[in-house]
Design a protein around this motif. Structure first.
Motif, PDB file in Angstrom:
ATOM      1  N   LEU A 186     -24.460  -5.533  72.303  1.00 43.98           N
ATOM      2  CA  LEU A 186     -23.163  -6.200  72.379  1.00 43.98           C
ATOM      3  C   LEU A 186     -22.113  -5.383  71.639  1.00 43.98           C
ATOM      4  O   LEU A 186     -22.409  -4.739  70.636  1.00 43.98           O
ATOM      5  CB  LEU A 186     -23.252  -7.602  71.768  1.00 43.98           C
ATOM      6  CG  LEU A 186     -24.240  -8.554  72.449  1.00 43.98           C
ATOM      7  CD1 LEU A 186     -24.391  -9.829  71.630  1.00 43.98           C
ATOM      8  CD2 LEU A 186     -23.797  -8.865  73.865  1.00 43.98           C
ATOM      9  N   TYR A 218     -29.145 -15.052  73.525  1.00 44.16           N
ATOM     10  CA  TYR A 218     -28.362 -14.317  72.540  1.00 44.16           C
ATOM     11  C   TYR A 218     -28.571 -14.871  71.143  1.00 44.16           C
ATOM     12  O   TYR A 218     -28.711 -16.080  70.957  1.00 44.16           O
ATOM     13  CB  TYR A 218     -26.872 -14.388  72.906  1.00 44.16           C
ATOM     14  CG  TYR A 218     -26.564 -13.680  74.196  1.00 44.16           C
ATOM     15  CD1 TYR A 218     -26.302 -12.319  74.201  1.00 44.16           C
ATOM     16  CD2 TYR A 218     -26.558 -14.364  75.399  1.00 44.16           C
ATOM     17  CE1 TYR A 218     -26.028 -11.654  75.394  1.00 44.16           C
ATOM     18  CE2 TYR A 218     -26.280 -13.713  76.589  1.00 44.16           C
ATOM     19  CZ  TYR A 218     -26.016 -12.360  76.579  1.00 44.16           C
ATOM     20  OH  TYR A 218     -25.754 -11.706  77.754  1.00 44.16           O
ATOM     21  N   ASP A 256     -20.328  -8.899  75.696  1.00 43.77           N
ATOM     22  CA  ASP A 256     -20.971  -7.952  76.599  1.00 43.77           C
ATOM     23  C   ASP A 256     -19.974  -7.517  77.655  1.00 43.77           C
ATOM     24  O   ASP A 256     -18.892  -8.074  77.767  1.00 43.77           O
ATOM     25  CB  ASP A 256     -22.228  -8.550  77.247  1.00 43.77           C
ATOM     26  CG  ASP A 256     -21.927  -9.720  78.180  1.00 43.77           C
ATOM     27  OD1 ASP A 256     -20.771 -10.170  78.253  1.00 43.77           O
ATOM     28  OD2 ASP A 256     -22.860 -10.197  78.830  1.00 43.77           O
ATOM     29  N   TYR A 300     -29.831 -13.589  79.663  1.00 40.30           N
ATOM     30  CA  TYR A 300     -30.257 -13.231  78.306  1.00 40.30           C
ATOM     31  C   TYR A 300     -30.144 -14.422  77.369  1.00 40.30           C
ATOM     32  O   TYR A 300     -29.301 -15.293  77.551  1.00 40.30           O
ATOM     33  CB  TYR A 300     -29.379 -12.097  77.754  1.00 40.30           C
ATOM     34  CG  TYR A 300     -29.591 -10.785  78.450  1.00 40.30           C
ATOM     35  CD1 TYR A 300     -30.576  -9.901  78.028  1.00 40.30           C
ATOM     36  CD2 TYR A 300     -28.807 -10.425  79.539  1.00 40.30           C
ATOM     37  CE1 TYR A 300     -30.768  -8.691  78.670  1.00 40.30           C
ATOM     38  CE2 TYR A 300     -29.006  -9.213  80.184  1.00 40.30           C
ATOM     39  CZ  TYR A 300     -29.987  -8.351  79.745  1.00 40.30           C
ATOM     40  OH  TYR A 300     -30.182  -7.164  80.384  1.00 40.30           O
ATOM     41  N   ARG A 344     -20.393 -13.660  73.660  1.00 37.19           N
ATOM     42  CA  ARG A 344     -21.722 -14.269  73.606  1.00 37.19           C
ATOM     43  C   ARG A 344     -22.056 -14.862  72.243  1.00 37.19           C
ATOM     44  O   ARG A 344     -22.788 -15.838  72.144  1.00 37.19           O
ATOM     45  CB  ARG A 344     -22.793 -13.233  73.981  1.00 37.19           C
ATOM     46  CG  ARG A 344     -22.616 -12.637  75.350  1.00 37.19           C
ATOM     47  CD  ARG A 344     -22.735 -13.687  76.415  1.00 37.19           C
ATOM     48  NE  ARG A 344     -22.562 -13.115  77.757  1.00 37.19           N
ATOM     49  CZ  ARG A 344     -22.788 -13.762  78.854  1.00 37.19           C
ATOM     50  NH1 ARG A 344     -23.190 -15.013  78.827  1.00 37.19           N
ATOM     51  NH2 ARG A 344     -22.590 -13.198  80.024  1.00 37.19           N
ATOM     52  N   GLY A 400     -28.684  -9.675  73.005  1.00 40.07           N
ATOM     53  CA  GLY A 400     -29.260 -10.572  73.998  1.00 40.07           C
ATOM     54  C   GLY A 400     -30.611 -10.028  74.396  1.00 40.07           C
ATOM     55  O   GLY A 400     -30.819  -8.811  74.423  1.00 40.07           O
TER      56      GLY A 400
END
Length: 165
Positions: free
Chosen positions: A83, A16, A151, A14, A161, A64
């Motif tokens: 998240l 973010y 996450d 992903y 993240r 993300g």
């Protein structure tokens, strides 16, 4: 075994950042009078171009996104990773251990991603994005508090993240 398919084992697939959504005429026109929903994501890479999006996501949230190329030539969002959020984490809770950054959250060490995105607000109220080791070194030297976005991967381990001051 011929194929082993792993889906989002680490969360590293992903991108973010802060998402902004667009609909109607502010979305993407693929031809005619039909408009498709879109989003952009802001991170240390800047603001992305508009991506086609059919996933449920709220504008001005930290998430993300995973993308792929759409047949139209646009990039399309294929998944949105929500998240978890924890507020008021002191910069003194971050520490380096065996070449990796961690944050102590209520007595539990949580790994900080090597690609962590950090959004700092300067004296003028403007957002400044930095990432990775450079960003972590910068925040560890401050007396700020942060909102931590993390996450929970399929392996059960969490990773930070995004950090927002």
């Amino acid at each position: 075994m011929d194929i082993l398919l792993l889906e989002n084992v680490t969360g590293n697939c992903y991108d973010y950042g802060l998402v902004r959504t667009y609909s109607g005429e502010s979305g993407i026109n693929l031809g005619g009078n039909s408009y498709n929903s879109a989003l952009t994501i802001t991170s240390s890479d800047g603001v992305s171009s508009k991506y086609l999006n059919t996933n449920p996501v709220t504008s001005d949230t930290y998430v993300g996104i995973a993308t792929r190329q759409h047949s139209s030539g646009y990039t399309q969002v294929t998944a949105v990773q929500t998240l978890n959020r924890i507020t008021n984490i002191s910069s003194s809770a971050f520490y380096l251990y065996e070449d990796s950054w961690y944050v102590d959250i209520n007595g539990t060490p949580v790994r900080v991603s090597d690609q962590v995105e950090i959004c700092l607000t300067n004296e003028d109220g403007e957002s400044i994005w930095i990432s990775g080791e450079t960003g972590m070194t910068s925040i560890a030297a401050t007396n700020d508090t942060f909102t931590v976005y993390y996450d929970q991967t399929s392996s059960g381990s969490a990773q930070v993240r995004i950090l927002v001051s």
